[in-house]
Design a protein around this motif. Structure first.
Motif, PDB file in Angstrom:
ATOM      1  N   LEU A   1       0.823  -1.212   0.000  1.00 27.57           N
ATOM      2  CA  LEU A   1       0.000   0.000   0.000  1.00 27.57           C
ATOM      3  C   LEU A   1       0.858   1.264   0.000  1.00 27.57           C
ATOM      4  CD1 LEU A   1      -2.814  -1.037   2.479  1.00 27.57           C
ATOM      5  CD2 LEU A   1      -3.024  -0.693   0.015  1.00 27.57           C
ATOM      6  N   PHE A   2       1.919   1.271   0.787  1.00 32.62           N
ATOM      7  CA  PHE A   2       2.811   2.428   0.833  1.00 32.62           C
ATOM      8  C   PHE A   2       3.493   2.624  -0.519  1.00 32.62           C
ATOM      9  CE2 PHE A   2       6.174   5.089   2.680  1.00 32.62           C
ATOM     10  CZ  PHE A   2       5.413   5.869   3.517  1.00 32.62           C
ATOM     11  N   TYR A   3       3.867   1.515  -1.159  1.00 31.45           N
ATOM     12  CA  TYR A   3       4.500   1.574  -2.477  1.00 31.45           C
ATOM     13  C   TYR A   3       3.523   2.115  -3.524  1.00 31.45           C
ATOM     14  CZ  TYR A   3       6.593   0.048  -6.826  1.00 31.45           C
ATOM     15  OH  TYR A   3       7.097   0.014  -8.086  1.00 31.45           O
ATOM     16  N   PHE A   4       2.262   1.673  -3.482  1.00 35.62           N
ATOM     17  CA  PHE A   4       1.268   2.171  -4.440  1.00 35.62           C
ATOM     18  C   PHE A   4       0.982   3.648  -4.232  1.00 35.62           C
ATOM     19  CE2 PHE A   4      -0.380  -2.304  -5.195  1.00 35.62           C
ATOM     20  CZ  PHE A   4       0.184  -2.369  -6.456  1.00 35.62           C
ATOM     21  N   GLN A   5       0.992   4.096  -2.989  1.00 37.52           N
ATOM     22  CA  GLN A   5       0.818   5.517  -2.729  1.00 37.52           C
ATOM     23  C   GLN A   5       1.952   6.308  -3.369  1.00 37.52           C
ATOM     24  OE1 GLN A   5       1.279   6.654   1.347  1.00 37.52           O
ATOM     25  NE2 GLN A   5       1.054   8.813   0.896  1.00 37.52           N
ATOM     26  N   GLU A   6       3.158   5.815  -3.227  1.00 34.54           N
ATOM     27  CA  GLU A   6       4.311   6.479  -3.828  1.00 34.54           C
ATOM     28  C   GLU A   6       4.216   6.470  -5.355  1.00 34.54           C
ATOM     29  OE1 GLU A   6       9.147   6.015  -3.775  1.00 34.54           O
ATOM     30  OE2 GLU A   6       7.960   5.070  -2.205  1.00 34.54           O
ATOM     31  N   ALA A   7       3.777   5.351  -5.908  1.00 37.85           N
ATOM     32  CA  ALA A   7       3.631   5.254  -7.358  1.00 37.85           C
ATOM     33  C   ALA A   7       2.571   6.218  -7.882  1.00 37.85           C
ATOM     34  CB  ALA A   7       3.286   3.821  -7.756  1.00 37.85           C
ATOM     35  N   LEU A   8       1.455   6.350  -7.163  1.00 36.08           N
ATOM     36  CA  LEU A   8       0.414   7.293  -7.581  1.00 36.08           C
ATOM     37  C   LEU A   8       0.919   8.734  -7.533  1.00 36.08           C
ATOM     38  CD1 LEU A   8      -2.745   5.778  -5.863  1.00 36.08           C
ATOM     39  CD2 LEU A   8      -2.250   5.875  -8.309  1.00 36.08           C
TER      40      LEU A   8
ATOM     41  N   LEU B   1       4.001   9.611  -7.886  1.00 34.29           N
ATOM     42  CA  LEU B   1       4.980   9.722  -8.965  1.00 34.29           C
ATOM     43  C   LEU B   1       4.291   9.920 -10.310  1.00 34.29           C
ATOM     44  CD1 LEU B   1       8.034   9.522  -9.641  1.00 34.29           C
ATOM     45  CD2 LEU B   1       7.623   7.109 -10.082  1.00 34.29           C
ATOM     46  N   PHE B   2       3.252   9.136 -10.572  1.00 34.61           N
ATOM     47  CA  PHE B   2       2.543   9.229 -11.850  1.00 34.61           C
ATOM     48  C   PHE B   2       1.700  10.490 -11.971  1.00 34.61           C
ATOM     49  CE2 PHE B   2       2.867   4.420 -11.723  1.00 34.61           C
ATOM     50  CZ  PHE B   2       3.998   4.409 -12.526  1.00 34.61           C
ATOM     51  N   SER B   3       1.271  11.048 -10.843  1.00 36.01           N
ATOM     52  CA  SER B   3       0.504  12.294 -10.895  1.00 36.01           C
ATOM     53  C   SER B   3       1.402  13.518 -11.081  1.00 36.01           C
ATOM     54  CB  SER B   3      -0.327  12.466  -9.627  1.00 36.01           C
ATOM     55  OG  SER B   3       0.506  12.771  -8.527  1.00 36.01           O
ATOM     56  N   GLY B   4       2.695  13.341 -10.890  1.00 38.48           N
ATOM     57  CA  GLY B   4       3.622  14.440 -11.080  1.00 38.48           C
ATOM     58  C   GLY B   4       3.940  15.212  -9.808  1.00 38.48           C
ATOM     59  N   SER B   5       3.360  14.813  -8.683  1.00 42.05           N
ATOM     60  CA  SER B   5       3.634  15.519  -7.434  1.00 42.05           C
ATOM     61  C   SER B   5       4.914  15.018  -6.764  1.00 42.05           C
ATOM     62  CB  SER B   5       2.458  15.386  -6.473  1.00 42.05           C
ATOM     63  OG  SER B   5       2.209  14.037  -6.177  1.00 42.05           O
ATOM     64  N   LEU B   6       5.535  13.987  -7.328  1.00 42.09           N
ATOM     65  CA  LEU B   6       6.770  13.427  -6.802  1.00 42.09           C
ATOM     66  C   LEU B   6       7.699  13.154  -7.971  1.00 42.09           C
ATOM     67  CD1 LEU B   6       8.332  12.060  -4.393  1.00 42.09           C
ATOM     68  CD2 LEU B   6       7.163   9.952  -5.053  1.00 42.09           C
TER      69      LEU B   6
ATOM     70  N   TYR C   1      11.667  11.531  -8.905  1.00 45.07           N
ATOM     71  CA  TYR C   1      12.824  10.797  -8.419  1.00 45.07           C
ATOM     72  C   TYR C   1      14.093  11.451  -8.956  1.00 45.07           C
ATOM     73  CZ  TYR C   1      10.126   6.742  -6.807  1.00 45.07           C
ATOM     74  OH  TYR C   1       9.291   5.907  -6.142  1.00 45.07           O
ATOM     75  N   ILE C   2      15.058  11.668  -8.073  1.00 44.72           N
ATOM     76  CA  ILE C   2      16.383  12.120  -8.469  1.00 44.72           C
ATOM     77  C   ILE C   2      17.354  11.092  -7.907  1.00 44.72           C
ATOM     78  CG2 ILE C   2      18.115  13.955  -8.260  1.00 44.72           C
ATOM     79  CD1 ILE C   2      15.739  15.887  -7.811  1.00 44.72           C
ATOM     80  N   ASN C   3      18.025  10.372  -8.789  1.00 47.15           N
ATOM     81  CA  ASN C   3      18.938   9.286  -8.391  1.00 47.15           C
ATOM     82  C   ASN C   3      18.228   8.244  -7.529  1.00 47.15           C
ATOM     83  OD1 ASN C   3      21.133  10.513  -9.716  1.00 47.15           O
ATOM     84  ND2 ASN C   3      21.562  11.773  -7.923  1.00 47.15           N
ATOM     85  N   TRP C   4      17.054   7.847  -7.928  1.00 48.12           N
ATOM     86  CA  TRP C   4      16.244   6.888  -7.178  1.00 48.12           C
ATOM     87  C   TRP C   4      15.478   6.029  -8.168  1.00 48.12           C
ATOM     88  CZ3 TRP C   4      16.890   5.807  -2.290  1.00 48.12           C
ATOM     89  CH2 TRP C   4      15.925   5.084  -1.592  1.00 48.12           C
ATOM     90  N   HIS C   5      15.011   4.863  -7.737  1.00 52.64           N
ATOM     91  CA  HIS C   5      14.277   3.948  -8.607  1.00 52.64           C
ATOM     92  C   HIS C   5      13.209   3.232  -7.792  1.00 52.64           C
ATOM     93  CE1 HIS C   5      13.593   0.663 -11.515  1.00 52.64           C
ATOM     94  NE2 HIS C   5      13.943   1.589 -12.377  1.00 52.64           N
ATOM     95  N   PHE C   6      12.231   2.653  -8.487  1.00 56.93           N
ATOM     96  CA  PHE C   6      11.152   1.917  -7.827  1.00 56.93           C
ATOM     97  C   PHE C   6      11.675   0.792  -6.938  1.00 56.93           C
ATOM     98  CE2 PHE C   6       7.681   2.980 -11.091  1.00 56.93           C
ATOM     99  CZ  PHE C   6       7.111   3.901 -10.237  1.00 56.93           C
ATOM    100  N   THR C   7      12.671   0.049  -7.407  1.00 60.32           N
ATOM    101  CA  THR C   7      13.178  -1.074  -6.614  1.00 60.32           C
ATOM    102  C   THR C   7      13.786  -0.603  -5.296  1.00 60.32           C
ATOM    103  OG1 THR C   7      15.242  -1.012  -7.870  1.00 60.32           O
ATOM    104  CG2 THR C   7      13.574  -2.602  -8.576  1.00 60.32           C
ATOM    105  N   ASN C   8      14.401   0.570  -5.303  1.00 53.47           N
ATOM    106  CA  ASN C   8      14.914   1.124  -4.046  1.00 53.47           C
ATOM    107  C   ASN C   8      13.768   1.366  -3.082  1.00 53.47           C
ATOM    108  OD1 ASN C   8      17.378   1.191  -5.344  1.00 53.47           O
ATOM    109  ND2 ASN C   8      17.316   3.370  -5.736  1.00 53.47           N
ATOM    110  N   SER C   9      12.662   1.859  -3.585  1.00 52.10           N
ATOM    111  CA  SER C   9      11.508   2.146  -2.733  1.00 52.10           C
ATOM    112  C   SER C   9      10.929   0.872  -2.134  1.00 52.10           C
ATOM    113  CB  SER C   9      10.428   2.876  -3.521  1.00 52.10           C
ATOM    114  OG  SER C   9      10.854   4.164  -3.844  1.00 52.10           O
ATOM    115  N   ILE C  10      10.864  -0.181  -2.922  1.00 54.41           N
ATOM    116  CA  ILE C  10      10.322  -1.448  -2.412  1.00 54.41           C
ATOM    117  C   ILE C  10      11.180  -1.965  -1.261  1.00 54.41           C
ATOM    118  CG2 ILE C  10       9.911  -3.878  -2.980  1.00 54.41           C
ATOM    119  CD1 ILE C  10       9.211  -2.943  -5.822  1.00 54.41           C
ATOM    120  N   VAL C  11      12.488  -1.944  -1.431  1.00 51.32           N
ATOM    121  CA  VAL C  11      13.395  -2.433  -0.389  1.00 51.32           C
ATOM    122  C   VAL C  11      13.278  -1.572   0.863  1.00 51.32           C
ATOM    123  CG1 VAL C  11      15.835  -2.750   0.206  1.00 51.32           C
ATOM    124  CG2 VAL C  11      14.992  -3.468  -2.030  1.00 51.32           C
ATOM    125  N   ILE C  12      13.270  -0.262   0.707  1.00 51.15           N
ATOM    126  CA  ILE C  12      13.163   0.646   1.854  1.00 51.15           C
ATOM    127  C   ILE C  12      11.815   0.461   2.554  1.00 51.15           C
ATOM    128  CG2 ILE C  12      13.032   3.072   2.530  1.00 51.15           C
ATOM    129  CD1 ILE C  12      15.862   2.104   1.921  1.00 51.15           C
TER     130      ILE C  12
END
Length: 90
Positions: free
Chosen positions: A40-47, A49-54, A56-67
Motif C-alpha cells: 500500500l505504501f508503495y502504491f501511494q508512492e507510485a500514484l 509519482l505518476f501524478s507528477g507531485s513526486l 525521483y532524483i537518483n532513485w528507482h522503484f526497486t529502491n523504494s520497495i526495499v526501503i
C-alpha cells in the motif's frame, strides 16, 4: 535536502501509528501485514509519482520497495519489543 519535513515524516508517522495500534497477534498475520502495508505504501508512492507531485532524483522503484519493506520490518520490531505486543499463545 529539497524535501518538506511534512512530506518526509508525515506519512511514515501516520502509517507507523496505525501499524502499531492495529498490530496482529498471530505470527502469520504479522508477516502478511508487513507485505500488505509495504504494498500500500508503495502504491501511494507510485500514484504520487505518476501524478507528477513526486519526482525521483537518483532513485528507482526497486529502491523504494526495499526501503518500504525494511521500514515495515522495523515498525514490526518496534511493536513487538518496545510496545510489548507479543504473540498470543491461546
Amino acid at each position: 535536502m529539497g524535501s518538506s519535513i511534512f512530506f518526509t515524516a508525515g506519512p511514515v508517522f501516520t502509517i507507523g501509528t496505525l501499524f502499531a495500534q492495529f498490530y496482529p497477534k498471530k505470527r502469520w498475520i504479522r508477516i502478511l501485514n508487513i507485505f500488505a502495508f509495504s504494498t500500500l505504501f508503495y502504491f501511494q508512492e507510485a500514484l504520487m509519482l505518476f501524478s507528477g507531485s513526486l519526482t525521483y532524483i537518483n532513485w528507482h522503484f526497486t529502491n523504494s520497495i526495499v526501503i518500504d519493506m525494511c521500514i515495515m520490518i522495523i515498525l514490526s520490531w518496534f511493536s513487538i519489543v518496545v510496545l510489548d505486543k507479543k504473540e498470543d499463545m491461546s
